[in-house]
Design a protein around this motif. Sequence first.
Motif, PDB file in Angstrom:
ATOM      1  N   SER A 151      15.042   0.299  -4.610  1.00  0.00           N
ATOM      2  CA  SER A 151      14.288   1.372  -3.963  1.00  0.00           C
ATOM      3  C   SER A 151      13.554   0.850  -2.740  1.00  0.00           C
ATOM      4  O   SER A 151      13.388  -0.355  -2.574  1.00  0.00           O
ATOM      5  N   LEU A 152      13.107   1.783  -1.920  1.00  0.00           N
ATOM      6  CA  LEU A 152      12.179   1.466  -0.838  1.00  0.00           C
ATOM      7  C   LEU A 152      10.834   2.067  -1.207  1.00  0.00           C
ATOM      8  O   LEU A 152      10.769   3.197  -1.717  1.00  0.00           O
ATOM      9  N   VAL A 153       9.771   1.321  -0.958  1.00  0.00           N
ATOM     10  CA  VAL A 153       8.426   1.765  -1.280  1.00  0.00           C
ATOM     11  C   VAL A 153       7.571   1.627  -0.026  1.00  0.00           C
ATOM     12  O   VAL A 153       7.706   0.655   0.720  1.00  0.00           O
ATOM     13  N   GLY A 154       6.713   2.588   0.194  1.00  0.00           N
ATOM     14  CA  GLY A 154       5.809   2.544   1.325  1.00  0.00           C
ATOM     15  C   GLY A 154       4.586   3.387   1.042  1.00  0.00           C
ATOM     16  O   GLY A 154       4.503   4.052   0.009  1.00  0.00           O
ATOM     17  N   PRO A 155       3.634   3.394   1.955  1.00  0.00           N
ATOM     18  CA  PRO A 155       2.410   4.171   1.728  1.00  0.00           C
ATOM     19  C   PRO A 155       2.628   5.658   2.028  1.00  0.00           C
ATOM     20  O   PRO A 155       3.388   6.010   2.915  1.00  0.00           O
ATOM     21  N   ASN A 156       1.939   6.496   1.249  1.00  0.00           N
ATOM     22  CA  ASN A 156       1.941   7.919   1.578  1.00  0.00           C
ATOM     23  C   ASN A 156       0.865   8.162   2.640  1.00  0.00           C
ATOM     24  O   ASN A 156       0.272   7.206   3.160  1.00  0.00           O
ATOM     25  N   ASP A 157       0.589   9.412   2.967  1.00  0.00           N
ATOM     26  CA  ASP A 157      -0.391   9.722   4.019  1.00  0.00           C
ATOM     27  C   ASP A 157      -1.781   9.189   3.690  1.00  0.00           C
ATOM     28  O   ASP A 157      -2.554   8.872   4.579  1.00  0.00           O
ATOM     29  N   GLY A 158      -2.085   9.064   2.409  1.00  0.00           N
ATOM     30  CA  GLY A 158      -3.391   8.550   1.993  1.00  0.00           C
ATOM     31  C   GLY A 158      -3.417   7.042   1.817  1.00  0.00           C
ATOM     32  O   GLY A 158      -4.435   6.469   1.449  1.00  0.00           O
ATOM     33  N   GLY A 159      -2.275   6.391   2.042  1.00  0.00           N
ATOM     34  CA  GLY A 159      -2.203   4.939   1.918  1.00  0.00           C
ATOM     35  C   GLY A 159      -1.800   4.424   0.554  1.00  0.00           C
ATOM     36  O   GLY A 159      -1.657   3.226   0.350  1.00  0.00           O
ATOM     37  N   SER A 160      -1.588   5.325  -0.407  1.00  0.00           N
ATOM     38  CA  SER A 160      -1.165   4.905  -1.746  1.00  0.00           C
ATOM     39  C   SER A 160       0.342   4.690  -1.769  1.00  0.00           C
ATOM     40  O   SER A 160       1.091   5.436  -1.126  1.00  0.00           O
ATOM     41  N   PRO A 161       0.819   3.685  -2.523  1.00  0.00           N
ATOM     42  CA  PRO A 161       2.260   3.414  -2.518  1.00  0.00           C
ATOM     43  C   PRO A 161       3.060   4.452  -3.302  1.00  0.00           C
ATOM     44  O   PRO A 161       2.679   4.855  -4.393  1.00  0.00           O
TER      45      PRO A 161
END
Length: 178
Positions: A151-161
Amino acid sequence: MDALILTVTLIGALCAVDLVCTLDAIRRGRTDPPTRKDSRRPAPGVGDPVAPFATSTVDGIGVNQDMFDDETLVAFFSTTSRPCEETLPKFVEFAREMPGGRARTLAVIVGESGAERFTEELVPVARVVVERNSRGPLCRAFRVTAFPVVSLVGPNDGGSPIVTYERVPLELPARAPA
């Protein structure tokens, strides 16, 4: 005789209704994606959050959910899975081309027996964590119960992964040619 005809007609009608309901259930089962609340899913889906975790790599470097401040490639491999063994070389090639290199690639090896071989191949291209079983901190954080998962993981708009891509196509290049 009228009662017999009525009974047979009623049974036939009930069978027809049952058939229509069964076909509809089959159709919905094939087309409706699982919801986030579906606990039977073996891996996280797009938009699923990564739960807090803290562990260390085989190099002794601490890792936690704060590492996902940019897009990161995350893979889970089981040492007892034939599909994992087949996916490993493709993953290594893909990870070599991953923007950000080893710092943006995390590989989780689940199982102690055979972990050395996986570790040897993965350490040059990824930060590697070995977990004894699927109840380890990373498997729990990602809710992984089947292998392999890439998978690819990144931050959402609030910075949570969150998971931003759930099935990375390892056959394609990690980045487009310039």
